[in-house]
Scaffold this motif. Structure first.
Motif, mmCIF file in Angstrom:
data_model
loop_
_atom_site.group_PDB
_atom_site.id
_atom_site.type_symbol
_atom_site.label_atom_id
_atom_site.label_comp_id
_atom_site.label_asym_id
_atom_site.label_seq_id
_atom_site.Cartn_x
_atom_site.Cartn_y
_atom_site.Cartn_z
ATOM 1 N N TYR A 77 0.701 -1.283 0.067
ATOM 2 C CA TYR A 77 -0.091 0.156 -0.182
ATOM 3 C C TYR A 77 0.915 1.112 -0.011
ATOM 4 O O TYR A 77 2.124 1.033 0.568
ATOM 5 N N ILE A 80 -1.758 4.169 4.921
ATOM 6 C CA ILE A 80 -2.780 3.472 5.641
ATOM 7 C C ILE A 80 -3.371 4.415 6.512
ATOM 8 O O ILE A 80 -2.987 5.527 6.741
ATOM 9 N N HIS A 119 -4.926 1.671 2.188
ATOM 10 C CA HIS A 119 -5.462 0.483 3.280
ATOM 11 C C HIS A 119 -6.173 1.171 4.647
ATOM 12 O O HIS A 119 -5.348 1.794 5.237
ATOM 13 N N THR A 127 -9.319 -2.128 1.186
ATOM 14 C CA THR A 127 -8.337 -1.534 0.524
ATOM 15 C C THR A 127 -9.203 -0.694 -0.346
ATOM 16 O O THR A 127 -10.399 -1.022 -0.953
#
Length: 154
Positions: A77, A80, A119, A127
């Motif tokens: 990713y 986050i 995420h 996601t």
């Protein structure tokens, strides 16, 4: 996959009230807000994952909620986040589309790109594919058809 387009909700740097920082028990690298929420960047994805907010202190924050974010360095990713809105009746939202309308523009400035795989690290998690355009943010994710029908009108 379904993709929806939303307005940009870019943050501006500002001080976040001390009680919010204490309720989250974080040391911000960046603190800001948009018209809906506060945004706080912290030092690591692990810090985001380990958060155990004091929801009682967050209940009266004056805005809808607060998102906490960090760069994700694993390569899976780009960044986050987690989103907390106990004043709106949601201690932690599992996956928050509107938060990504702020997170996308924020990370675009920091990472110098406009497409991300993000995420949201809630217990359920999810996601979100994020693309920041001039005045909109496209958010995409997996979708399952659960109902199909036709609208009739006269």
């Amino acid at each position: 996959m379904i993709v929806l387009s939303f307005p940009v909700e870019a943050p501006v740097e500002t001080e976040v009230p001390d009680y919010i920082i204490k309720a989250l028990d974080v040391s911000p690298l960046f603190a800001g807000r948009n018209r809906l929420d506060y945004i706080i960047e912290v030092d690591s994805a692990d810090t985001v994952r380990r958060l155990k907010p004091d929801f009682t202190q967050l209940r009266d924050m004056g805005l809808r909620g607060v998102m906490v974010t960090s760069r994700e360095r694993s390569g899976e990713y780009d960044f986050i986040s987690r989103y907390f809105a106990p004043g709106a009746g949601i201690e932690e939202d599992p996956v928050t589309g509107s938060a990504h309308c702020c997170l996308g523009p924020y990370w675009m400035r920091k990472l110098n790109k406009n497409r991300f795989v993000a995420h949201q690290a809630s217990e359920r998690g999810g996601t979100v594919l994020v693309e920041v355009l001039d005045e909109s943010v496209k958010l995409g994710g997996p979708a399952v058809t659960v109902l199909k029908g036709e609208l009739l009108y006269e």
